[in-house]
Write an enzyme that holds these catalytic residues in place. Sequence first.
Site, PDB file in Angstrom:
ATOM      1  N   ASN A   7      23.445  11.021  26.384  1.00 36.99           N
ATOM      2  CA  ASN A   7      23.953  11.081  25.011  1.00 36.99           C
ATOM      3  C   ASN A   7      25.091  12.097  24.994  1.00 36.99           C
ATOM      4  O   ASN A   7      24.859  13.303  24.962  1.00 36.99           O
ATOM      5  CB  ASN A   7      22.810  11.506  24.075  1.00 36.99           C
ATOM      6  CG  ASN A   7      23.251  11.571  22.632  1.00 36.99           C
ATOM      7  OD1 ASN A   7      24.422  11.391  22.314  1.00 36.99           O
ATOM      8  ND2 ASN A   7      22.305  11.837  21.744  1.00 36.99           N
ATOM      9  N   ARG A  90      24.012   6.310  24.891  1.00 40.94           N
ATOM     10  CA  ARG A  90      24.082   6.192  23.435  1.00 40.94           C
ATOM     11  C   ARG A  90      25.556   6.045  23.053  1.00 40.94           C
ATOM     12  O   ARG A  90      26.397   6.831  23.496  1.00 40.94           O
ATOM     13  CB  ARG A  90      23.514   7.457  22.799  1.00 40.94           C
ATOM     14  CG  ARG A  90      23.578   7.411  21.316  1.00 40.94           C
ATOM     15  CD  ARG A  90      22.993   8.645  20.712  1.00 40.94           C
ATOM     16  NE  ARG A  90      22.914   8.492  19.279  1.00 40.94           N
ATOM     17  CZ  ARG A  90      22.490   9.431  18.462  1.00 40.94           C
ATOM     18  NH1 ARG A  90      22.084  10.583  18.945  1.00 40.94           N
ATOM     19  NH2 ARG A  90      22.448   9.220  17.186  1.00 40.94           N
ATOM     20  N   HIS A 179      22.460   6.015  12.905  1.00 37.50           N
ATOM     21  CA  HIS A 179      21.072   6.391  13.229  1.00 37.50           C
ATOM     22  C   HIS A 179      20.197   5.147  13.414  1.00 37.50           C
ATOM     23  O   HIS A 179      18.979   5.203  13.240  1.00 37.50           O
ATOM     24  CB  HIS A 179      20.421   7.243  12.109  1.00 37.50           C
ATOM     25  CG  HIS A 179      21.039   8.573  11.889  1.00 37.50           C
ATOM     26  ND1 HIS A 179      21.222   9.098  10.628  1.00 37.50           N
ATOM     27  CD2 HIS A 179      21.498   9.496  12.752  1.00 37.50           C
ATOM     28  CE1 HIS A 179      21.781  10.294  10.719  1.00 37.50           C
ATOM     29  NE2 HIS A 179      21.961  10.549  12.009  1.00 37.50           N
ATOM     30  N   ASN A 210      20.423  17.304  10.870  1.00 28.64           N
ATOM     31  CA  ASN A 210      21.690  17.896  10.469  1.00 28.64           C
ATOM     32  C   ASN A 210      22.557  16.835   9.796  1.00 28.64           C
ATOM     33  O   ASN A 210      23.198  17.066   8.787  1.00 28.64           O
ATOM     34  CB  ASN A 210      22.346  18.487  11.715  1.00 28.64           C
ATOM     35  CG  ASN A 210      23.441  19.420  11.341  1.00 28.64           C
ATOM     36  OD1 ASN A 210      23.433  19.977  10.240  1.00 28.64           O
ATOM     37  ND2 ASN A 210      24.406  19.548  12.203  1.00 28.64           N
ATOM     38  N   ARG A 240      27.991  17.806   5.722  1.00 27.61           N
ATOM     39  CA  ARG A 240      28.716  16.642   5.182  1.00 27.61           C
ATOM     40  C   ARG A 240      28.364  16.435   3.708  1.00 27.61           C
ATOM     41  O   ARG A 240      27.198  16.575   3.324  1.00 27.61           O
ATOM     42  CB  ARG A 240      28.364  15.386   5.983  1.00 27.61           C
ATOM     43  CG  ARG A 240      29.058  15.341   7.316  1.00 27.61           C
ATOM     44  CD  ARG A 240      28.570  14.170   8.151  1.00 27.61           C
ATOM     45  NE  ARG A 240      27.818  14.650   9.296  1.00 27.61           N
ATOM     46  CZ  ARG A 240      27.113  13.880  10.108  1.00 27.61           C
ATOM     47  NH1 ARG A 240      27.068  12.578   9.916  1.00 27.61           N
ATOM     48  NH2 ARG A 240      26.455  14.398  11.123  1.00 27.61           N
ATOM     49  N   GLU A 383      14.787   8.503  20.083  1.00 27.74           N
ATOM     50  CA  GLU A 383      15.919   7.619  20.373  1.00 27.74           C
ATOM     51  C   GLU A 383      16.085   7.397  21.879  1.00 27.74           C
ATOM     52  O   GLU A 383      16.444   6.311  22.313  1.00 27.74           O
ATOM     53  CB  GLU A 383      17.199   8.219  19.776  1.00 27.74           C
ATOM     54  CG  GLU A 383      17.185   8.159  18.251  1.00 27.74           C
ATOM     55  CD  GLU A 383      18.096   9.173  17.598  1.00 27.74           C
ATOM     56  OE1 GLU A 383      17.793  10.387  17.691  1.00 27.74           O
ATOM     57  OE2 GLU A 383      19.096   8.780  17.002  1.00 27.74           O
TER      58      GLU A 383
HETATM   59  P1  AMP Z   1      18.315  17.266  14.027  1.00 27.47           P
HETATM   60  O1  AMP Z   1      19.744  16.990  13.662  1.00 27.47           O
HETATM   61  O2  AMP Z   1      17.425  16.091  13.883  1.00 27.47           O
HETATM   62  O3  AMP Z   1      18.172  17.970  15.343  1.00 27.47           O
HETATM   63  O4  AMP Z   1      17.800  18.312  12.919  1.00 27.47           O
HETATM   64  C1  AMP Z   1      18.307  19.621  12.894  1.00 27.47           C
HETATM   65  C2  AMP Z   1      18.006  20.262  11.555  1.00 27.47           C
HETATM   66  O5  AMP Z   1      16.588  20.216  11.282  1.00 27.47           O
HETATM   67  C3  AMP Z   1      18.345  21.725  11.584  1.00 27.47           C
HETATM   68  O6  AMP Z   1      19.649  21.913  11.112  1.00 27.47           O
HETATM   69  C4  AMP Z   1      17.348  22.343  10.645  1.00 27.47           C
HETATM   70  O7  AMP Z   1      17.997  22.510   9.416  1.00 27.47           O
HETATM   71  C5  AMP Z   1      16.245  21.322  10.456  1.00 27.47           C
HETATM   72  N1  AMP Z   1      14.933  21.882  10.849  1.00 27.47           N
HETATM   73  C6  AMP Z   1      14.374  21.911  12.066  1.00 27.47           C
HETATM   74  N2  AMP Z   1      13.162  22.515  12.011  1.00 27.47           N
HETATM   75  C7  AMP Z   1      12.946  22.872  10.727  1.00 27.47           C
HETATM   76  C8  AMP Z   1      11.886  23.526  10.012  1.00 27.47           C
HETATM   77  N3  AMP Z   1      10.800  23.939  10.636  1.00 27.47           N
HETATM   78  N4  AMP Z   1      12.045  23.717   8.697  1.00 27.47           N
HETATM   79  C9  AMP Z   1      13.156  23.318   8.062  1.00 27.47           C
HETATM   80  N5  AMP Z   1      14.168  22.697   8.674  1.00 27.47           N
HETATM   81  C10 AMP Z   1      14.092  22.464   9.976  1.00 27.47           C
END
Ligand code: AMP
Length: 399
Positions: A7, A90, A179, A210, A240, A383
């Site tokens: 990825n 990916r 996604h 994110n 965003r 994924e």
């Molecule tokens: P991802 O893009 O799926 O990796 O998600 C990342 C985002 O998940 C991070 O920017 C965090 O804001 C959020 N995140 C991860 N763990 C937690 C948690 N325990 N509580 C709140 N937000 C979380």
Amino acid sequence: MKVLVINCGSSSLKYQLIDMENEEVLAKGLCERIGIDGKLKHEATGKDKYLVNITLNDHNDAIKAVLDALLDSEHGVIRDMNEIDAVGHRVAHGGDHFDKSALITPNVKEYITKYIELAPLHNPANLTGIEVCEKLMPGVPMVAVFDTAFHQTMPEKAYLYAIPYKYYEKYKVRKYGFHGTSHMYVSQECAKLMNTPIENLKLITCHLGNGGSVTAVQNGVSIDTSMGFTPLDGIAMGTRSGSIDAAAVLYLMKKENLTTDEMDTILNKESGVYGLSGVSSDFRDIEDAEIEGNKRAEVALETFAYRVAKTVGEYVATMNGVDAIVFTAGLGENSGPTRQIICSYLGYLGIELNSYRNSVRGKAVEITTKQSKTKVFVIPTNEELVIARDTRNIVSGVE
Ligand code: AMP
């Protein structure tokens, strides 16, 4: 069969080596700061973590470093490169050409190149990853798995924008959605947990990380999704804006004398919960700030949850009902409070959360009570596994 999943981002590269006999992850890792200085975090199952600070001038250096780590006598998991049977990549944008994954050929690469226009941040990095792997692993079959493919089932009424039709014809300006791999995976896992064929279900999947998107999955296919022509559309995200009146964008450009690139940066990198709160793009930081009494942090989190709930409502209407809602990705999987606020808007669906289950982390779980009229699940996304499965199937001629 061992499949290497790649990825590639513009300055990062995530990878997993998966043994498809038992779908076991043999090793995984992350190259960061490619083109800046370089860092490789590698982790082989059952072995110590391995951190290498190494100059990574470009993706060529990064993929070489990954292969070296996989072959390393102490931290590696293979003895010979020939043990890698196939590579799954990916790819962000497959336009309206790819409704499923594809064996990489010169023709497929031409399409990925063509769609750079639609995904200028992602497709070039994806293509570089493919070309470097082809050079370093000649003869190894490679498969492209597109983020957009799952949404190709959307009907015209969902994917067309109400602008002059000629722009759709001329430039393919339409909703694509992203996604897709994640929405497909969690919807299928949800059907398994419900012990019901997915063809009989109406599901709403909320990928909240994110970046974030919400998808209506009816009878196993995507019929609408919140991201659009680009991953900027839909719910508010880390940085965003999500959906915004196009006229507000034009107004701001005029008032502040902004170029299109400057406006693009504002909408993609300076907006969302970061822009609203002024604290951070990471929901954990914003939750902490809210607890300390920061009003803008509170408003940012409220706005975020409100917009997710509103989108869920749209899709309930679109499908004329819903059997289950799924939360996934960093925030969706880990933040019980966020799920709780979103579900507080969904009383009309007869949703009743079980607060103990809503605090469970890291595994697939139903978080509603037995009496709840609509079920809600947390399902960790995977994924990489979907990419590896598609790669195995295509390479071994199953699809
Ligand atoms: P991802 O893009 O799926 O990796 O998600 C990342 C985002 O998940 C991070 O920017 C965090 O804001 C959020 N995140 C991860 N763990 C937690 C948690 N325990 N509580 C709140 N937000 C979380």
